[in-house]
Design a protein around this motif. Sequence first.
Motif, PDB file in Angstrom:
ATOM      1  N   TYR A 159       4.709 -46.122   9.706  1.00  0.00           N
ATOM      2  CA  TYR A 159       4.010 -45.690   9.341  1.00  0.00           C
ATOM      3  C   TYR A 159       2.578 -46.950   8.958  1.00  0.00           C
ATOM      4  N   ASP A 160       0.937 -46.911   9.042  1.00  0.00           N
ATOM      5  CA  ASP A 160       0.368 -48.195   9.036  1.00  0.00           C
ATOM      6  C   ASP A 160       0.128 -47.565   7.262  1.00  0.00           C
ATOM      7  N   PHE A 161       0.173 -46.467   7.101  1.00  0.00           N
ATOM      8  CA  PHE A 161      -0.646 -46.013   5.927  1.00  0.00           C
ATOM      9  C   PHE A 161      -0.532 -44.919   5.077  1.00  0.00           C
ATOM     10  N   PHE A 178     -13.641 -34.993  11.181  1.00  0.00           N
ATOM     11  CA  PHE A 178     -12.165 -36.237  12.208  1.00  0.00           C
ATOM     12  C   PHE A 178     -11.473 -35.633  13.054  1.00  0.00           C
ATOM     13  N   ARG A 179     -10.870 -34.618  12.372  1.00  0.00           N
ATOM     14  CA  ARG A 179      -9.743 -34.290  12.516  1.00  0.00           C
ATOM     15  C   ARG A 179      -8.926 -34.045  12.148  1.00  0.00           C
ATOM     16  N   ALA A 180      -9.717 -34.836  11.101  1.00  0.00           N
ATOM     17  CA  ALA A 180      -8.091 -35.381   9.851  1.00  0.00           C
ATOM     18  C   ALA A 180      -6.953 -34.277   9.518  1.00  0.00           C
ATOM     19  N   THR A 181      -5.778 -34.962   8.510  1.00  0.00           N
ATOM     20  CA  THR A 181      -5.173 -34.074   8.182  1.00  0.00           C
ATOM     21  C   THR A 181      -4.270 -34.530   6.662  1.00  0.00           C
ATOM     22  N   PHE A 182      -5.740 -35.261   5.721  1.00  0.00           N
ATOM     23  CA  PHE A 182      -5.782 -35.332   5.125  1.00  0.00           C
ATOM     24  C   PHE A 182      -6.087 -34.739   3.895  1.00  0.00           C
ATOM     25  N   THR A 183      -5.281 -34.395   2.521  1.00  0.00           N
ATOM     26  CA  THR A 183      -5.674 -33.176   1.777  1.00  0.00           C
ATOM     27  C   THR A 183      -5.904 -33.728   0.730  1.00  0.00           C
ATOM     28  N   ASP A 184      -5.634 -34.929   0.376  1.00  0.00           N
ATOM     29  CA  ASP A 184      -5.553 -35.939  -1.011  1.00  0.00           C
ATOM     30  C   ASP A 184      -6.732 -37.324  -0.684  1.00  0.00           C
ATOM     31  N   LYS A 210      -0.048 -50.955   5.012  1.00  0.00           N
ATOM     32  CA  LYS A 210       0.504 -53.121   5.691  1.00  0.00           C
ATOM     33  C   LYS A 210      -0.749 -53.625   5.780  1.00  0.00           C
ATOM     34  N   TYR A 211       0.147 -54.621   4.818  1.00  0.00           N
ATOM     35  CA  TYR A 211      -0.916 -56.009   4.690  1.00  0.00           C
ATOM     36  C   TYR A 211      -2.833 -55.800   5.570  1.00  0.00           C
ATOM     37  N   ASP A 212      -2.049 -56.555   6.712  1.00  0.00           N
ATOM     38  CA  ASP A 212      -2.501 -56.716   8.277  1.00  0.00           C
ATOM     39  C   ASP A 212      -3.353 -55.962   8.660  1.00  0.00           C
ATOM     40  N   LYS A 213      -3.167 -54.430   8.415  1.00  0.00           N
ATOM     41  CA  LYS A 213      -3.723 -53.164   9.082  1.00  0.00           C
ATOM     42  C   LYS A 213      -5.096 -52.934   7.609  1.00  0.00           C
ATOM     43  N   LEU A 214      -4.909 -53.711   6.640  1.00  0.00           N
ATOM     44  CA  LEU A 214      -5.856 -53.185   5.099  1.00  0.00           C
ATOM     45  C   LEU A 214      -6.658 -54.012   5.728  1.00  0.00           C
ATOM     46  N   LEU A 215      -6.287 -55.873   5.983  1.00  0.00           N
ATOM     47  CA  LEU A 215      -7.810 -56.283   6.356  1.00  0.00           C
ATOM     48  C   LEU A 215      -8.341 -56.437   6.850  1.00  0.00           C
ATOM     49  N   GLN A 270      -9.283 -44.358   3.975  1.00  0.00           N
ATOM     50  CA  GLN A 270      -9.692 -43.096   4.890  1.00  0.00           C
ATOM     51  C   GLN A 270     -10.126 -42.951   5.870  1.00  0.00           C
ATOM     52  N   LEU A 271     -11.508 -42.761   5.856  1.00  0.00           N
ATOM     53  CA  LEU A 271     -12.554 -43.175   6.719  1.00  0.00           C
ATOM     54  C   LEU A 271     -12.116 -44.296   8.127  1.00  0.00           C
ATOM     55  N   LYS A 272     -12.147 -44.952   7.621  1.00  0.00           N
ATOM     56  CA  LYS A 272     -11.757 -46.213   8.325  1.00  0.00           C
ATOM     57  C   LYS A 272     -10.444 -46.705   9.090  1.00  0.00           C
ATOM     58  N   ALA A 273      -9.446 -46.255   8.662  1.00  0.00           N
ATOM     59  CA  ALA A 273      -8.029 -46.013   9.128  1.00  0.00           C
ATOM     60  C   ALA A 273      -8.620 -44.576  10.078  1.00  0.00           C
ATOM     61  N   LEU A 274      -8.923 -43.860   9.765  1.00  0.00           N
ATOM     62  CA  LEU A 274      -9.252 -42.653  10.482  1.00  0.00           C
ATOM     63  C   LEU A 274     -10.059 -43.198  11.697  1.00  0.00           C
ATOM     64  N   LYS A 275     -11.115 -44.451  12.098  1.00  0.00           N
ATOM     65  CA  LYS A 275     -12.192 -44.802  12.904  1.00  0.00           C
ATOM     66  C   LYS A 275     -10.991 -45.737  13.609  1.00  0.00           C
ATOM     67  N   GLN A 276     -10.138 -46.658  13.322  1.00  0.00           N
ATOM     68  CA  GLN A 276      -9.141 -47.357  13.700  1.00  0.00           C
ATOM     69  C   GLN A 276      -8.070 -46.843  14.494  1.00  0.00           C
ATOM     70  N   LYS A 277      -8.006 -45.488  13.800  1.00  0.00           N
ATOM     71  CA  LYS A 277      -6.916 -44.990  14.600  1.00  0.00           C
ATOM     72  C   LYS A 277      -5.344 -45.741  13.705  1.00  0.00           C
ATOM     73  N   LEU A 278      -5.335 -45.952  12.729  1.00  0.00           N
ATOM     74  CA  LEU A 278      -4.067 -46.542  12.153  1.00  0.00           C
ATOM     75  C   LEU A 278      -3.226 -45.106  11.854  1.00  0.00           C
ATOM     76  N   THR A 279      -1.863 -45.469  12.162  1.00  0.00           N
ATOM     77  CA  THR A 279      -0.785 -43.690  11.177  1.00  0.00           C
ATOM     78  C   THR A 279      -1.228 -43.551  10.395  1.00  0.00           C
ATOM     79  N   TYR A 280      -1.049 -42.800   9.970  1.00  0.00           N
ATOM     80  CA  TYR A 280      -1.157 -42.310   8.219  1.00  0.00           C
ATOM     81  C   TYR A 280      -0.640 -41.284   8.298  1.00  0.00           C
TER      82      TYR A 280
END
Length: 231
Positions: free
Chosen positions: A110-112, A146-152, A160-165, A181-191
């Motif tokens: 996972y990325d995040f 965004f069809r996110a599954t975050f609860t918190d 991952k450091y490179d993904k954060l950059l 969290q929003l940018k992770a969704l936009k960039q389609k990071l696995t979380y």
Amino acid sequence: MSDTIIKVIIPAFNEEDSIGEVIKELPKSVSEIIVVNNKSTDATAENARSAGATVLTENRKGYGYACLCGMEYIAQQSKAPDILVFIDGDYSDYPEELDKIVAPILDNGYDFVIGARVKRLREQGSMTPQQVFGNWLATTLMKILFRATFTDLGPFRAIKYDKLLGLQMEDKTYGWTVEMQLKALKQKLTYTEVPVRYKRRIGISKVSGTVKGSIFAGIKILGWIFKYSIK
């Protein structure tokens, strides 16, 4: 795990009574603990240094400013970390659960990962009603938009450091967590989320402990969500 470089950033403002405990209970798997002293007026910096942390100073007040300061310090180092973990300095999280937070990255790629402060694991009174409502509202909007599954929007998180950059973080104050969290969704990071325990913090919250802090945090969080909903 032994070859993985994990660094921790702890933004801290007047956490002299708790910062040493947080540092002491982080696992030995952590390569470096970075405390960013964010205009404290107490012995936060001294206590963090005594506990073995690298201490930086960020005089511009704001959670995001402190996190960005820590990232700037890491960017100047010759060897980049593999994973960066963020945790608060108030001892409300259980630092020893870091291994649980990074496990989905190490074991499943996972990325995040967010440490989710689920109700069944929270000490009574550890989150204010406005925190509980704010988390529910923000994550519900992210689910709808965004069809996110975050609860918190939990502050105990690993990425991952490179993904954060690649997220090019910019928020300087209350919107740091939701921006990530929003940018992770936009960039389609696995979380994913990992349930974590949560207890009453030492001291008074600078955000949820004041009416002003709660209002400004709410405005900032909703602002980020609506900004990304129209992009």
